[in-house]
Scaffold this active site. Structure first.
Site, short mmCIF file in Angstrom:
data_model
loop_
_atom_site.label_atom_id
_atom_site.label_comp_id
_atom_site.label_asym_id
_atom_site.label_seq_id
_atom_site.Cartn_x
_atom_site.Cartn_y
_atom_site.Cartn_z
N LYS A 195 23.45 -40.32 7.75
CA LYS A 195 22.06 -40.61 8.06
C LYS A 195 21.26 -41.00 6.81
O LYS A 195 20.07 -41.32 6.91
CB LYS A 195 21.43 -39.39 8.74
CG LYS A 195 22.06 -39.13 10.12
CD LYS A 195 21.63 -37.83 10.72
CE LYS A 195 22.17 -37.69 12.15
NZ LYS A 195 23.63 -37.81 12.24
N LYS A 214 32.59 -34.93 -4.32
CA LYS A 214 31.59 -34.32 -5.21
C LYS A 214 32.23 -33.65 -6.42
O LYS A 214 31.65 -33.65 -7.51
CB LYS A 214 30.74 -33.31 -4.45
CG LYS A 214 29.85 -33.93 -3.39
CD LYS A 214 29.00 -32.88 -2.70
CE LYS A 214 28.14 -33.50 -1.61
NZ LYS A 214 27.24 -32.51 -0.99
N ASN A 233 26.51 -35.13 -6.78
CA ASN A 233 26.23 -35.82 -5.52
C ASN A 233 25.33 -37.03 -5.71
O ASN A 233 24.91 -37.65 -4.73
CB ASN A 233 25.62 -34.86 -4.49
CG ASN A 233 24.14 -34.59 -4.73
OD1 ASN A 233 23.69 -34.55 -5.88
ND2 ASN A 233 23.38 -34.40 -3.67
N ASP A 289 21.81 -31.08 -4.46
CA ASP A 289 22.07 -30.31 -3.25
C ASP A 289 21.31 -28.99 -3.20
O ASP A 289 20.78 -28.60 -2.16
CB ASP A 289 23.57 -30.04 -3.10
CG ASP A 289 24.33 -31.21 -2.49
OD1 ASP A 289 23.70 -32.03 -1.81
OD2 ASP A 289 25.56 -31.28 -2.68
N GLY A 349 32.26 -21.44 2.89
CA GLY A 349 32.64 -22.65 2.17
C GLY A 349 32.71 -22.43 0.67
O GLY A 349 31.99 -21.59 0.11
N GLY A 401 33.38 -25.54 -1.37
CA GLY A 401 33.41 -26.90 -1.92
C GLY A 401 32.20 -27.21 -2.77
O GLY A 401 31.43 -26.32 -3.17
N ALA A 422 29.28 -28.70 -2.12
CA ALA A 422 27.96 -28.32 -1.58
C ALA A 422 27.77 -26.81 -1.65
O ALA A 422 26.69 -26.32 -1.98
CB ALA A 422 27.82 -28.81 -0.15
#
Length: 282
Positions: A16, A67, A88, A103, A128, A130, A132
């Site tokens: 987006k 990233k 990023n 981020d 998570g 990773g 982000a």
């Protein structure tokens, strides 16, 4: 030729970001474009080498799974990106390609009013490990959150926390631990701030849902999913059905995009029509 920025990664066609940046470019009357480009890890260095020599290229946002690979191909890193070892956003500054990480700032944007309040205790369960997740954990720890970081490999979560040097006493767990129900007796006192964050691709279109049982969330928790396709993930649907407050991935996307836009195009975006923009991102 027209100046342009891009978002790169794989998958990226559903991003987006082009709609967001195009909206802001139109409002500012800037003669530029923002588009997407599929780039896999072996092609990241050739991509950046080629863009370095393109005078019309304003920079690129970087999404999964690049990233944590991108820092190696930047000439220098902003201190925030250097701390996170994840990038990023890449822009050209003089002859250098400079890596940033927006981020964390983007993630916190929809929480700023809540975090301006005083709390007896703040805890975040972050799914998570990773790129982000690294930015999110760093931003939350700086705001006084105790973290429980869950990944497929708890050892990797431990290494991430140690590498980031996060302030506070944090914990790790296997993500599978949250898949089944628990009868843990949560403290229901007022004045606490609890977050449950999905910082994985699970729940994204084409991926399995995040295996998280609602019983692991303390009363009054806020569920925050950074996935943007679909906007309403099974994780958020289940939380909302159980009466929890939810924040979808558009909020973080808009927040980090605003920082990126200014670095790429030289001025802050006009955000007075952001509500209409958010409603259009379905």
């Amino acid at each position: 030729m027209t100046r342009y920025g891009e978002v790169i990664g794989q998958p990226v066609a559903q991003s987006k970001s082009p709609a967001i940046h195009s909206h802001w470019l139109a409002r500012a009357g800037i003669d530029a474009e923002y588009r997407y480009q599929t780039v896999i890890e072996p092609l990241l260095k050739p991509y950046l080498d080629e863009r370095r020599d393109d005078p019309n290229w304003c920079g690129c946002n970087i999404t999964m799974p690049l990233k944590m690979s991108a820092p190696a191909y930047c000439d220098r890193l902003d201190p925030g990106a250097e701390k996170l070892d994840a990038v990023n956003l890449v822009v050209r500054e003089g002859a250098d390609l400079v890596g940033y990480n927006t981020d964390g700032e983007g993630f916190l944007e929809p929480l700023r009013d809540r975090l301006s309040e005083r709390h007896l205790f703040r805890m975040a369960r972050v799914m998570g490990t990773g790129g982000a997740a690294r930015a999110i954990c760093s931003a939350l720890a700086d705001k006084g959150f105790v973290l429980v970081v869950a990944g497929r490999d708890p050892g990797r979560a431990n290494r991430m926390i140690e590498a980031l040097g996060l302030p506070g006493d944090h914990h790790t767990a296997a993500i599978a631990q949250f898949a089944g129900p628990t009868d843990f007796p949560f403290d229901e006192r007022e004045g606490c701030c609890d977050l449950v964050v999905n910082a994985t691709p699970l729940g994204m279109r084409g991926h399995d849902p995040l295996p998280f049982d609602i019983s692991h969330a303390p009363p009054g928790s806020i569920f925050y999913d950074i996935v943007t396709d679909p906007i309403d993930t099974p994780f958020l649907e289940a939380a909302r059905a159980a009466g929890f407050e939810t924040i979808d991935g558009r909020a973080m996307l808009l927040g980090q995009a605003a920082v990126s836009f200014e670095k790429m195009f030289g001025q802050a975006p006009d955000r007075r029509a952001d509500q209409a923009l958010l409603e259009s991102l379905v």
